[in-house]
Design a protein around this motif. Structure first.
Motif, PDB file in Angstrom:
ATOM      1  N   ARG A 126      -1.647  -1.286 -11.050  1.00  0.00           N
ATOM      2  CA  ARG A 126      -2.881  -1.362  -9.735  1.00  0.00           C
ATOM      3  C   ARG A 126      -4.100  -1.476 -10.732  1.00  0.00           C
ATOM      4  O   ARG A 126      -4.652   0.006 -10.977  1.00  0.00           O
ATOM      5  CB  ARG A 126      -2.579  -1.162  -8.543  1.00  0.00           C
ATOM      6  CG  ARG A 126      -3.938  -1.629  -7.915  1.00  0.00           C
ATOM      7  CD  ARG A 126      -3.531  -0.887  -6.116  1.00  0.00           C
ATOM      8  NE  ARG A 126      -4.311   0.273  -6.128  1.00  0.00           N
ATOM      9  CZ  ARG A 126      -5.017   1.067  -5.580  1.00  0.00           C
ATOM     10  NH1 ARG A 126      -4.450   0.853  -4.023  1.00  0.00           N
ATOM     11  NH2 ARG A 126      -5.669   2.181  -5.577  1.00  0.00           N
ATOM     12  N   ALA A 137       2.246   0.964 -10.914  1.00  0.00           N
ATOM     13  CA  ALA A 137       2.977   0.090 -10.011  1.00  0.00           C
ATOM     14  C   ALA A 137       4.083   0.872  -9.133  1.00  0.00           C
ATOM     15  O   ALA A 137       4.739   0.292  -7.511  1.00  0.00           O
ATOM     16  CB  ALA A 137       2.756  -1.230 -10.259  1.00  0.00           C
ATOM     17  N   CYS A 178      -2.744 -10.987 -15.275  1.00  0.00           N
ATOM     18  CA  CYS A 178      -3.100 -10.415 -14.184  1.00  0.00           C
ATOM     19  C   CYS A 178      -3.697 -11.741 -13.312  1.00  0.00           C
ATOM     20  O   CYS A 178      -3.941 -12.802 -13.507  1.00  0.00           O
ATOM     21  CB  CYS A 178      -4.904 -10.052 -14.906  1.00  0.00           C
ATOM     22  SG  CYS A 178      -5.530  -9.936 -13.092  1.00  0.00           S
ATOM     23  N   ASN A 223      -3.217  -5.568  -0.251  1.00  0.00           N
ATOM     24  CA  ASN A 223      -3.538  -4.115  -1.298  1.00  0.00           C
ATOM     25  C   ASN A 223      -1.862  -3.741  -1.509  1.00  0.00           C
ATOM     26  O   ASN A 223      -1.166  -2.986  -0.790  1.00  0.00           O
ATOM     27  CB  ASN A 223      -3.794  -2.367  -0.774  1.00  0.00           C
ATOM     28  CG  ASN A 223      -4.180  -1.567  -1.625  1.00  0.00           C
ATOM     29  OD1 ASN A 223      -4.011  -1.888  -2.390  1.00  0.00           O
ATOM     30  ND2 ASN A 223      -4.635  -0.229  -1.062  1.00  0.00           N
ATOM     31  N   PRO A 224      -1.272  -3.422  -2.489  1.00  0.00           N
ATOM     32  CA  PRO A 224      -2.513  -3.938  -3.687  1.00  0.00           C
ATOM     33  C   PRO A 224      -2.441  -4.621  -5.023  1.00  0.00           C
ATOM     34  O   PRO A 224      -3.238  -5.059  -6.025  1.00  0.00           O
ATOM     35  CB  PRO A 224      -1.706  -2.665  -4.947  1.00  0.00           C
ATOM     36  CG  PRO A 224       0.288  -2.345  -4.285  1.00  0.00           C
ATOM     37  CD  PRO A 224      -0.244  -3.440  -2.863  1.00  0.00           C
ATOM     38  N   THR A 225      -1.794  -6.018  -4.385  1.00  0.00           N
ATOM     39  CA  THR A 225      -1.417  -7.450  -5.508  1.00  0.00           C
ATOM     40  C   THR A 225      -3.319  -8.527  -5.080  1.00  0.00           C
ATOM     41  O   THR A 225      -3.425  -9.084  -5.740  1.00  0.00           O
ATOM     42  CB  THR A 225      -0.895  -8.160  -4.699  1.00  0.00           C
ATOM     43  OG1 THR A 225      -1.032  -9.017  -3.531  1.00  0.00           O
ATOM     44  CG2 THR A 225       0.378  -7.222  -5.008  1.00  0.00           C
ATOM     45  N   GLU A 243       3.820  -2.811 -14.374  1.00  0.00           N
ATOM     46  CA  GLU A 243       2.542  -2.937 -13.614  1.00  0.00           C
ATOM     47  C   GLU A 243       2.001  -1.668 -13.668  1.00  0.00           C
ATOM     48  O   GLU A 243       2.473  -0.816 -12.964  1.00  0.00           O
ATOM     49  CB  GLU A 243       3.297  -3.476 -12.451  1.00  0.00           C
ATOM     50  CG  GLU A 243       3.870  -4.876 -12.619  1.00  0.00           C
ATOM     51  CD  GLU A 243       4.427  -5.428 -11.804  1.00  0.00           C
ATOM     52  OE1 GLU A 243       5.133  -6.536 -11.536  1.00  0.00           O
ATOM     53  OE2 GLU A 243       4.600  -4.869 -11.144  1.00  0.00           O
ATOM     54  N   TYR A 273      -8.569  -5.539  -5.041  1.00  0.00           N
ATOM     55  CA  TYR A 273      -7.613  -5.330  -6.499  1.00  0.00           C
ATOM     56  C   TYR A 273      -6.329  -6.128  -6.868  1.00  0.00           C
ATOM     57  O   TYR A 273      -6.526  -7.728  -6.684  1.00  0.00           O
ATOM     58  CB  TYR A 273      -6.524  -4.033  -5.437  1.00  0.00           C
ATOM     59  CG  TYR A 273      -6.789  -3.608  -5.038  1.00  0.00           C
ATOM     60  CD1 TYR A 273      -6.902  -2.041  -5.305  1.00  0.00           C
ATOM     61  CD2 TYR A 273      -7.260  -3.760  -3.222  1.00  0.00           C
ATOM     62  CE1 TYR A 273      -7.764  -1.249  -4.098  1.00  0.00           C
ATOM     63  CE2 TYR A 273      -8.206  -2.818  -2.717  1.00  0.00           C
ATOM     64  CZ  TYR A 273      -8.235  -1.164  -2.938  1.00  0.00           C
ATOM     65  OH  TYR A 273      -8.572  -0.304  -1.722  1.00  0.00           O
ATOM     66  N   THR A 274      -5.706  -6.304  -8.018  1.00  0.00           N
ATOM     67  CA  THR A 274      -5.106  -6.527  -9.056  1.00  0.00           C
ATOM     68  C   THR A 274      -3.624  -5.679  -8.710  1.00  0.00           C
ATOM     69  O   THR A 274      -3.767  -4.602  -9.268  1.00  0.00           O
ATOM     70  CB  THR A 274      -5.370  -7.724  -9.629  1.00  0.00           C
ATOM     71  OG1 THR A 274      -4.170  -8.591 -10.205  1.00  0.00           O
ATOM     72  CG2 THR A 274      -5.906  -7.327 -11.117  1.00  0.00           C
ATOM     73  N   VAL A 275      -2.863  -6.693  -9.309  1.00  0.00           N
ATOM     74  CA  VAL A 275      -1.319  -6.047 -10.045  1.00  0.00           C
ATOM     75  C   VAL A 275      -1.223  -6.169 -11.323  1.00  0.00           C
ATOM     76  O   VAL A 275      -1.333  -7.587 -11.707  1.00  0.00           O
ATOM     77  CB  VAL A 275      -0.060  -5.501  -9.257  1.00  0.00           C
ATOM     78  CG1 VAL A 275       0.825  -5.059  -9.556  1.00  0.00           C
ATOM     79  CG2 VAL A 275       0.051  -4.499  -7.897  1.00  0.00           C
ATOM     80  N   PHE A 318       3.707   1.860  -5.667  1.00  0.00           N
ATOM     81  CA  PHE A 318       3.402   0.915  -4.472  1.00  0.00           C
ATOM     82  C   PHE A 318       4.391  -0.258  -4.009  1.00  0.00           C
ATOM     83  O   PHE A 318       4.807  -1.499  -3.334  1.00  0.00           O
ATOM     84  CB  PHE A 318       2.221  -0.593  -5.006  1.00  0.00           C
ATOM     85  CG  PHE A 318       1.099   0.205  -5.599  1.00  0.00           C
ATOM     86  CD1 PHE A 318       0.129   0.180  -4.335  1.00  0.00           C
ATOM     87  CD2 PHE A 318       0.978   1.032  -6.608  1.00  0.00           C
ATOM     88  CE1 PHE A 318      -1.015   1.267  -4.072  1.00  0.00           C
ATOM     89  CE2 PHE A 318      -0.228   1.145  -6.703  1.00  0.00           C
ATOM     90  CZ  PHE A 318      -0.530   1.453  -5.842  1.00  0.00           C
ATOM     91  N   TYR A 337       0.910  -1.052  -0.427  1.00  0.00           N
ATOM     92  CA  TYR A 337      -0.142  -0.045  -0.303  1.00  0.00           C
ATOM     93  C   TYR A 337       1.033   1.108  -0.253  1.00  0.00           C
ATOM     94  O   TYR A 337       1.410   1.500   0.988  1.00  0.00           O
ATOM     95  CB  TYR A 337      -0.694  -0.274   1.096  1.00  0.00           C
ATOM     96  CG  TYR A 337      -2.386   1.122   1.467  1.00  0.00           C
ATOM     97  CD1 TYR A 337      -2.110   2.009   0.715  1.00  0.00           C
ATOM     98  CD2 TYR A 337      -1.649   1.731   2.708  1.00  0.00           C
ATOM     99  CE1 TYR A 337      -3.462   3.140   0.483  1.00  0.00           C
ATOM    100  CE2 TYR A 337      -2.442   3.099   2.523  1.00  0.00           C
ATOM    101  CZ  TYR A 337      -3.942   3.134   1.672  1.00  0.00           C
ATOM    102  OH  TYR A 337      -4.577   4.610   2.052  1.00  0.00           O
TER     103      TYR A 337
END
Length: 399
Positions: free
Chosen positions: A370, A355, A314, A174-176, A368, A322-324, A358, A123
């Motif tokens: 988010r 990203a 993804c 967060n963020p993954t 990458e 969320y996803t990175v 992050f 985060y």
């Protein structure tokens, strides 16, 4: 002219919010901007929370107790007890959002120059909280190649120094969107016990665990009663980010007593926010079932659609929303800005969070972004279509 402080200069800009001026300009041009950059759900706030504020008949909006309204703390303690966390209302301090909980935790437990280990990407605001407290972040890289699983214990050991005072985790992440298992947390507990560290556990997304996976709180780890500091918030659980109510929770009495001095210095948490949060404790189980089903639908659509794109990967998140995502681009900061400044499809565009913000390690996250799947599926379809076309047009495409 007087100089800005060193902390002010070191304070990082938010990767989530720094592109807002470009989004505002795109909107002035009449473009529809799909906000996948920020964890602001479009899920309705529970009626119970809104009614608590609407029906409030107080005549004076007074300061609350610095630890928070007692009836709310007692109700929140019951909530934790119902999810297997055995604490009382005296084991918590209500804060102005999870952000203040983290800041007070750092200020209470750490000295300037102390080090905390955090698996990255993390985060983004942890960097800012660390700057405020004078704390040094020691990142330990988790990789998209294994969907951002917790790094091996041996990698944590390599970073331990006499200045190491804590480990910070966010679970679900967060963020993954990664969900740490009980086994992973127990491995982490061995390091915490061995070196007598604090374990700061951000569990804001506890309610969002998917595919039959359950949440295991760091507060459930045995033998760490004086080590674990739980940071929490109602923002995501009840889709009411703006009430700014969080909590610092720990069984460590010395930490609570010390944190109270910081809580007293800022007087009290927001009154109406606490009233809404206390009302939200009466939210029926059906609400969470509907929210769960909705996020599963959004996640599954997004993951499938993104992985169909050439050069895109993804991971499938097990929690949070969320996803990175790995993209075929040269620079995620440039790409995110280009989307807002120069791209449009049917007068629409997408706002993403680069990203890079992050990560603490320079150079990571360049390819990458988010993505927050906080929009309804129809909006997500339009946003993903925009992203697909944008990737084909972007001058910095790497494929």
């Amino acid at each position: 002219m007087p100089r800005i402080s060193e902390k002010g200069l070191a304070m990082p800009a938010s990767p989530i919010r720094k592109l807002v001026p470009y989004a505002e300009e795109a909107k002035r041009k009449g473009r529809k901007v799909y906000h996948l950059n920020i964890g602001q759900p479009d899920i309705p706030t529970p009626k119970e929370a809104l009614d608590a504020v609407k029906n409030c008949d107080i005549k004076v909006v007074e300061y609350s107790h610095s630890a928070g309204i007692e009836s709310y703390r007692r109700g929140l303690a019951k909530y934790y007890q119902n999810v297997g966390i055995d604490i009382t209302h005296n084991d918590m301090i209500i804060t102005a959002g999870g952000s203040e909980a983290i800041t007070i935790a750092f200020l209470t437990c750490l000295n300037p120059g102390d080090e905390v280990i955090i698996p990255e990407p993390f985060y983004a605001n942890y960097n800012g909280f660390a700057v405020q407290a004078g704390v040094v972040v020691k990142p330990i890289v988790s990789s998209i190649e294994n969907d951002f699983a917790l790094p091996p214990v041996e990698e944590f050991e390599k970073l331990i120094t006499p200045k190491t005072k804590g480990i910070v985790i966010c679970n679900p992440n967060n963020p993954t969107g990664y969900l740490y298992s009980k086994e992973e947390l127990e491995q982490l507990a061995t390091i915490v016990k061995k070196h007598d560290l604090y374990l700061f556990s951000d569990e804001v997304y506890r309610e969002f665990c998917y595919d039959g996976n359950s949440h295991f709180s760091a507060m459930m780890l045995e033998g760490l009663e004086n080590n674990v500091i739980l940071m929490d918030s109602v923002s995501k659980r009840y889709s009411m980010c703006g009430v700014r109510i969080g909590a610092l929770v720990t069984r460590n009495k010395e930490v609570i007593a010390t944190a109270m001095k910081f809580a007293q210095a800022r007087l009290s948490p927001p009154s109406f926010g606490q009233i809404a949060a206390e009302g939200a404790l009466n939210t029926p189980a059906e609400y969470f079932k509907e929210v769960y089903d909705e996020y599963i639908k959004r996640r599954d659509f997004m993951v499938e659609a993104l992985n169909k794109m050439e050069g895109v990967y993804c991971p499938k998140p097990k929690g949070a929303f969320y996803t990175v995502v790995k993209l075929p681009i040269d620079d995620s900061d440039k790409f995110a800005q280009w989307l807002l400044e120069h791209f449009e499809h049917n007068n629409q565009t997408v706002m993403l969070a680069p990203a890079t913000g992050f990560y603490s390690t320079p150079g990571l996250g360049k390819n990458e972004v988010r993505i927050a799947y906080v929009l309804n599926v129809d909006d997500l379809k339009n946003a993903i279509e925009c992203l697909d076309i944008a990737l084909k047009q972007y001058p910095g495409r790497t494929l």
